[in-house]
Design a protein around this motif. Structure first.
Motif, short mmCIF file in Angstrom:
data_model
loop_
_atom_site.label_atom_id
_atom_site.label_comp_id
_atom_site.label_asym_id
_atom_site.label_seq_id
_atom_site.Cartn_x
_atom_site.Cartn_y
_atom_site.Cartn_z
N TRP A 75 -17.77 13.00 21.89
CA TRP A 75 -16.53 12.26 21.65
C TRP A 75 -15.99 12.56 20.24
O TRP A 75 -14.79 12.67 20.05
CB TRP A 75 -16.79 10.76 21.79
N MET A 76 -16.92 12.72 19.28
CA MET A 76 -16.48 13.01 17.92
C MET A 76 -15.78 14.36 17.84
O MET A 76 -14.71 14.50 17.22
CB MET A 76 -17.68 12.99 16.98
N LEU A 77 -16.35 15.37 18.48
CA LEU A 77 -15.74 16.69 18.46
C LEU A 77 -14.41 16.71 19.23
O LEU A 77 -13.44 17.34 18.80
CB LEU A 77 -16.70 17.72 19.07
N ALA A 78 -14.39 16.02 20.36
CA ALA A 78 -13.14 15.96 21.13
C ALA A 78 -12.03 15.32 20.31
O ALA A 78 -10.89 15.80 20.29
CB ALA A 78 -13.36 15.18 22.43
N GLY A 79 -12.37 14.23 19.60
CA GLY A 79 -11.38 13.59 18.74
C GLY A 79 -10.95 14.51 17.61
O GLY A 79 -9.77 14.52 17.21
N ARG A 80 -11.89 15.28 17.09
CA ARG A 80 -11.55 16.21 16.00
C ARG A 80 -10.61 17.31 16.49
O ARG A 80 -9.68 17.71 15.80
CB ARG A 80 -12.84 16.85 15.45
N TYR A 81 -10.81 17.79 17.69
CA TYR A 81 -9.94 18.84 18.23
C TYR A 81 -8.53 18.33 18.53
O TYR A 81 -7.59 19.11 18.60
CB TYR A 81 -10.55 19.43 19.50
#
Length: 432
Positions: free
Chosen positions: A25-31
């Motif tokens: 979820w953290m990476l998806a939000g970052r992208y």
């Protein structure tokens, strides 16, 4: 990226990465948040979001307006005309009181309304035009809330004993008359003389003015006392037909046979669906076609998600390779990009639902505002029959639109996410 790598290494040490873990979820939000180098990809994601939002909102608004339009027309038509119509066969309907009494005793029948109907030319100070004159009794007229509860001036008191007429607001404006004024009725079915049939011309005072809200009725129908209409149209002691109102308009198929038997005489019985079949069939076809056409807007927005996610996967090839070498599984990589793309579609769908809801709740005010700003009439009563723009959101239909948009958005992310999961770390890092 360092934090994501640490989280990935930690999860790799502890065993298999759980599905939809925190680092995914953290990476998806970052992208989803753009940097300067990734601005173009974020612009595509933004257009996808706006496209889905507008597509869902447009679908909800158009379907609600068409549902409201159909519902308003149906309520107006069934508020004036009976659910079933009895017309005589072979002989005149001179025993209408007995027939009406027998039918009213049937289960499911609310009331019956004998009437005399004829065409006439009405003329007043401002002009003349054709009208439908309907003779009814005061007690029956009061049973029609669409008429009795919408009187803007005048009254139906002593309607049977008077020789006055009840007309709609549009007819009153077109004739330039008000309550107490006299209008002239000209009927071709007049007196029989040695020289032939002469038109019957007679003046009638205006006793009441009503406003149903449907231009077709407010501008063309005039109600007259039944006994006076029988004299005026040379139908002494007989009526044109008997209208039957039932508890459930949708059960007229079952009630039709009962009414035919209950009439106790040869009669032709028709229902509101057969009398308005062409009109409502055209509305249904238009509604279905509009749904299919507007669904393409959501589909195009979903295709934008595919293009945006494909470019994101290509741009993040190095990051994906590092994640894979740090222990991220193919499934974890796939879920990261599924979350990224689906977030655009789901948030866009919810925003479109909110926008559609707001517009539907204020559609008439919006129409009036646009008409005022552009000095044009967006919803002409002469064209669309109704004096206001209705909107009726159907719960099941709205849920269908929302679920469809979310499913399309989710499906649009699967191929780019699968490509990201299939990326070979060695090939991605070879030239780095």
């Amino acid at each position: 990226m360092k934090a994501a790598a640490k989280a990935t290494a930690k999860s790799a040490k502890s065993g298999e990465t759980p599905m939809f873990a925190g680092f995914e979820w953290m990476l998806a939000g970052r992208y989803l948040r753009s940097r300067r180098r990734e601005a173009f990809i974020s612009v595509i994601a933004g257009f996808s979001f706006v496209g889905i939002m507008l597509g869902v909102a447009t679908l909800i608004i158009v379907m609600a307006v068409m549902n409201g339009f159909r519902g308003e027309l149906l309520s107006k038509i069934l508020g004036i005309n009976g659910h079933l119509l009895i017309q005589p066969i072979g002989s005149e309907l001179d025993d209408y009181d007995a027939v009406a009494a027998r039918i009213e005793n049937l289960e499911g029948v609310t009331f019956t309304l004998p009437f005399v109907e004829g065409q006439a030319l009405v003329s007043g100070p401002s002009g003349a035009f054709g009208a439908l004159v309907r003779g009814v009794r005061e007690t029956d007229l009061r049973r029609l809330p669409l008429v009795s509860d919408t009187v803007t001036s005048g009254t139906f008191e002593n309607f049977d004993s008077s020789t006055g007429l009840a007309i709609g607001t549009r007819m009153a404006r077109q004739l330039g008359v008000s309550v107490g004024d006299t209008i002239t009725l000209v009927s071709p079915r007049g007196n029989v003389t040695a020289l032939g049939v002469t038109p019957r011309v007679k003046g009638y005072p205006i006793k009441a003015i009503f406003e149903i809200g449907m231009s077709e009725y407010d501008g063309t129908i005039a109600f007259m006392p039944l006994s006076e209409a029988q004299l005026y149209f040379n139908q002494e002691g007989i009526v044109t037909g008997i209208e039957v109102f039932t508890d459930d308009p949708d059960s007229v198929g079952r009630m039709r046979e009962l009414v035919e038997e209950g009439a106790g005489r040869p009669a032709f019985v028709s229902d509101w669906r057969s009398r308005n079949m062409t009109f409502f069939s055209a509305l249904e076809v238009e509604r279905n076609v509009m749904f299919l056409i507007l669904t393409l807007i959501v589909l195009v927005a979903a295709l934008n998600i595919i293009s945006g996610m494909t470019m994101l996967v290509k741009d993040k090839g190095r990051d994906i390779a590092i994640l894979r070498t740090m222990g991220a599984t193919r499934g974890a990589v796939m879920r990261i990009f599924v979350i990224t793309g689906a977030s655009i579609g789901i948030v866009g769908t919810l925003a479109g639902f909110a926008l559609g809801l707001v517009v539907c709740l204020n559609v008439e005010s919006i129409r009036q505002g646009i008409s005022w700003m552009t000095s044009t009439e967006l919803f002409s009563p002469e064209l669309y029959f109704l004096s206001r723009l209705p909107a009726d959101m159907d719960t099941g239909e709205t849920i269908t639109v929302v679920v469809m948009a979310m499913v399309l958005s989710l499906l649009a992310t699967l191929y780019p996410a699968w490509r990201a999961a299939r990326l070979d770390p060695v090939e991605a890092l070879r030239y780095e």
